[in-house]
Design a protein around this motif. Structure first.
Motif, mmCIF file in Angstrom:
data_model
loop_
_atom_site.group_PDB
_atom_site.id
_atom_site.type_symbol
_atom_site.label_atom_id
_atom_site.label_comp_id
_atom_site.label_asym_id
_atom_site.label_seq_id
_atom_site.Cartn_x
_atom_site.Cartn_y
_atom_site.Cartn_z
ATOM 1 N N VAL A 1 0.849 -1.185 0.000
ATOM 2 C CA VAL A 1 0.000 0.000 0.000
ATOM 3 C C VAL A 1 0.884 1.234 0.000
ATOM 4 N N ASP A 2 0.513 2.233 -0.786
ATOM 5 C CA ASP A 2 1.215 3.517 -0.834
ATOM 6 C C ASP A 2 0.630 4.409 0.250
ATOM 7 N N LEU A 3 1.369 4.598 1.348
ATOM 8 C CA LEU A 3 0.890 5.359 2.502
ATOM 9 C C LEU A 3 1.410 6.793 2.428
ATOM 10 N N ARG A 4 0.497 7.761 2.628
ATOM 11 C CA ARG A 4 0.874 9.166 2.517
ATOM 12 C C ARG A 4 0.249 9.974 3.656
ATOM 13 N N GLU A 5 1.019 10.951 4.137
ATOM 14 C CA GLU A 5 0.556 11.792 5.238
ATOM 15 C C GLU A 5 -0.029 13.094 4.716
ATOM 16 N N GLY A 6 -1.152 13.513 5.316
ATOM 17 C CA GLY A 6 -1.739 14.794 4.977
ATOM 18 C C GLY A 6 -3.227 14.811 5.228
ATOM 19 N N ALA A 7 -3.799 16.020 5.226
ATOM 20 C CA ALA A 7 -5.225 16.191 5.510
ATOM 21 C C ALA A 7 -6.052 16.038 4.240
ATOM 22 N N TRP A 8 -7.155 15.341 4.363
ATOM 23 C CA TRP A 8 -8.137 15.192 3.309
ATOM 24 C C TRP A 8 -7.466 14.830 1.976
ATOM 25 N N PHE A 9 -7.680 15.614 0.909
ATOM 26 C CA PHE A 9 -7.145 15.244 -0.398
ATOM 27 C C PHE A 9 -5.768 15.841 -0.685
ATOM 28 N N ASP A 10 -5.180 16.529 0.278
ATOM 29 C CA ASP A 10 -3.873 17.155 0.031
ATOM 30 C C ASP A 10 -2.814 16.162 -0.452
ATOM 31 N N PRO A 11 -2.717 14.958 0.123
ATOM 32 C CA PRO A 11 -1.649 14.038 -0.323
ATOM 33 C C PRO A 11 -1.837 13.489 -1.733
ATOM 34 N N VAL A 12 -3.033 13.653 -2.306
ATOM 35 C CA VAL A 12 -3.286 13.105 -3.645
ATOM 36 C C VAL A 12 -3.700 14.214 -4.615
ATOM 37 N N GLU A 13 -3.228 15.418 -4.359
ATOM 38 C CA GLU A 13 -3.573 16.553 -5.216
ATOM 39 C C GLU A 13 -3.239 16.242 -6.677
ATOM 40 N N GLY A 14 -4.220 16.480 -7.544
ATOM 41 C CA GLY A 14 -4.024 16.254 -8.970
ATOM 42 C C GLY A 14 -4.251 14.829 -9.423
ATOM 43 N N GLU A 15 -4.545 13.901 -8.519
ATOM 44 C CA GLU A 15 -4.760 12.494 -8.883
ATOM 45 C C GLU A 15 -6.249 12.167 -8.874
ATOM 46 N N ARG A 16 -6.598 11.153 -9.648
ATOM 47 C CA ARG A 16 -7.967 10.634 -9.657
ATOM 48 C C ARG A 16 -7.924 9.123 -9.471
ATOM 49 N N PHE A 17 -9.036 8.601 -8.978
ATOM 50 C CA PHE A 17 -9.091 7.183 -8.620
ATOM 51 C C PHE A 17 -10.369 6.547 -9.162
ATOM 52 N N ASP A 18 -10.294 5.243 -9.339
ATOM 53 C CA ASP A 18 -11.482 4.490 -9.743
ATOM 54 C C ASP A 18 -12.427 4.269 -8.577
ATOM 55 N N GLN A 19 -11.888 4.245 -7.363
ATOM 56 C CA GLN A 19 -12.716 4.012 -6.186
ATOM 57 C C GLN A 19 -12.089 4.721 -4.987
ATOM 58 N N ILE A 20 -12.940 5.316 -4.176
ATOM 59 C CA ILE A 20 -12.525 5.941 -2.924
ATOM 60 C C ILE A 20 -13.373 5.348 -1.807
ATOM 61 N N VAL A 21 -12.732 4.956 -0.729
ATOM 62 C CA VAL A 21 -13.449 4.532 0.465
ATOM 63 C C VAL A 21 -12.958 5.391 1.621
ATOM 64 N N SER A 22 -13.865 5.707 2.536
ATOM 65 C CA SER A 22 -13.456 6.562 3.637
ATOM 66 C C SER A 22 -14.353 6.361 4.847
#
Length: 523
Positions: free
Chosen positions: A210-231
């Motif tokens: 798993v690619d683990l990243r630190e940050g609030a909300w969508f900040d760690p994945v800025e500019g990326e899109r996903f096929d599925q999000i779970v939260s």
């Protein structure tokens, strides 16, 4: 990089410990077999004595059960026999040495997923979290383990293969572990460094990348899109503060959920889906479905399912107990007074909790907000998957002529129920007739005689137009009037899975044997 002060093991030691856990049989099935059903159920209820007794004579597995699940102190030679060299585990803040022996500094719990519907074998995992004592739960940075909320979300998640999945606010990594079973690439984020440290241990011990990243909300994945999000986000409505990172967003009320939903479409690939747990306020003078609908962005299908509603006092008391507070203590009473004052000032009459499913679409969106009745059974995963398919089918049959040309099959779990009261003139007086699905979500619809007959006639052989014509003849009703009255109900029956399309459906269904008299089912 994670702070050196957080728990952790290097890759080689993680693999070594994983091997020790497997060799000892410290897996969900292994623990159940050792303890037996009665002791295992007692442990689930928080009653450790039967499990302690059952683990005696259990060798290395018994040692690990007492060490991690019962939080007992175990002799160092016994722990060494089970886990090998203890120095990395002690230095990594996973175990701690006391004058009486070795104790767990973290909860390492066997967890897993059974075989998939496609024949994929099950998986054995280990979830690492903070110890669950009341004192530990009151730590602001406490990382919770596998709880009811995370289990509910896991059971509700659509498990179709996807290229990329984001676990937003991963905590100890439960959703990321599940996501690894159907996603090629999994990214997991959290604002709390300790949560990422424990998620790294969970994934490493479980052999999951798993690619683990630190940050609030969508900040760690800025500019990326996903096929599925779970939260499973911090969704507990309250004042603008953070007492506990795992549950408090720092925004007042349900503003965090509103902001999360508002930006979620921009993080999804076309056709991508997001699934969340959430909580929303029932504000005096407002309609709660309209409140939640107002948060949704354009260009998404959405299904919002309210599972329960509690009054403000129950809401505050539940979350105080969840944090390990004694509601009668002076500190808890002061906190409760401030919380209740805030809820009162915001005119809050209740707090709802439930599931949210969102899909990015370029078509005219379908948005449904409703209460979810009945028991969930095995969870909502199949129901959520089916809802997506049914909405697509209804979209392709949005014209009345398309729907009338469709052939439908009544779901086998559909039941018809009538309620009657004592008639003062003798016998029974019918109050209502309903159809609902037996097992799982109990979607329920009131029907009259013609509607019940129409449902019974849907055997997968005749198009809806012919069934309505037969119904018109049998009940001496105008065909046009029946079409006008019937089609909205048919759409709801399809959406709730009481009627299944035979054609144009991702998962074809077989029609039932036709009646001798085709007019019989609808007459």
């Amino acid at each position: 990089m994670l702070p050196a002060s957080e728990p952790g093991l290097d890759t080689a030691q993680t693999e070594r410990v994983r091997g020790c856990l497997l060799d000892a049989g410290y897996t969900p099935d292994g623990v159940r077999a050792l303890l037996g059903r009665s002791a295992h159920d007692a442990l689930t209820r928080g009653e450790p004595a039967p499990a302690a007794r059952a683990s005696r004579g259990g060798g290395e597995l018994g040692t690990l059960v007492r060490l991690f699940l019962l939080e007992d102190t175990e002799p160092e030679p016994a722990v060494t026999a089970a886990l090998g060299d203890l120095d990395p585990l002690l230095a990594g803040r996973i175990l701690r040495r006391t004058p009486d022996g070795i104790r767990a500094a973290l909860d390492i719990r066997p967890y897993g997923e059974g075989p998939g519907d496609d024949g994929e074998p099950g998986a054995d995992w280990w979830v690492v979290s903070d110890l669950d004592s009341p004192a530990n739960r009151q730590d602001r940075a406490h990382v919770t383990g596998v709880g009811g909320a995370s289990l509910s979300l896991a059971a509700a998640t659509v498990r179709r293969p996807v290229g990329s999945l984001l676990d937003l606010g991963t905590g100890c990594g439960v959703q990321a572990l599940h996501g690894s079973r159907h996603a090629v690439n999994v990214v997991a984020t959290d604002v709390l460094p300790r949560a990422l440290a424990l998620a790294r241990l969970s994934c490493g011990l479980s052999g999951v990348d798993v690619d683990l990243r630190e940050g609030a909300w969508f900040d760690p994945v800025e500019g990326e899109r996903f096929d599925q999000i779970v939260s499973n986000p911090p969704f507990v409505p309250g004042p603008e503060r953070v007492d506990y990172v795992y549950r408090d967003s720092g925004l007042a009320g349900d503003a965090a959920l509103a902001a999360l939903l508002g930006g979620i479409a921009d993080r999804l690939n076309p056709g991508g889906i997001a699934q969340l747990l959430g909580s929303w306020l029932h504000v005096r003078g407002e309609d709660w479905p309209d409140r939640v609908r107002s948060w949704l962005p354009a260009g998404v299908d959405a299904w919002v399912l309210q599972r329960e509603v509690v009054d403000p006092a129950m809401h505050v008391g539940t979350w105080q107990r969840d944090a390990g507070l004694v509601p009668s203590s002076p500190a808890a009473r002061r906190q409760a007074d401030a919380w209740l004052d805030w809820l009162d000032a915001e005119r809050v009459e209740g707090v709802g909790f439930g599931f949210l499913l969102v899909r990015r679409t370029d078509a005219a969106p379908t948005v449904v907000v409703e209460d979810l009745p009945g028991e969930l059974g095995e969870g909502l995963g199949r129901e959520m998957t089916g809802w997506l398919d049914r909405v697509e089918w209804l979209r392709a049959h949005h014209r009345d002529t398309d729907l009338l040309g469709a052939t439908l099959l009544i779901a086998p779990e559909t039941v018809l129920e009538s309620a009657s009261s004592v008639d003062p003139d003798g016998g029974w007086a019918e109050l209502s007739t309903t159809v609902r699905r037996w097992g799982g979500p109990g979607w329920e619809h009131q029907v009259d005689g013609p509607a019940a007959a129409l449902l019974a006639g849907c055997r997968g052989h005749l198009p809806l137009s012919e069934l309505i014509a037969l119904l018109s003849y049998a009940h001496d009703l105008p065909t046009d009037a029946l079409v006008t009255a019937t089609l909205p109900a048919v759409r709801e029956f399809v959406r709730h899975g009481l009627l299944l399309p035979v054609d144009g459906w991702p998962h074809p269904v077989a029609p039932r044997a036709a009646a001798t008299d085709p007019a019989g089912p609808v007459g």
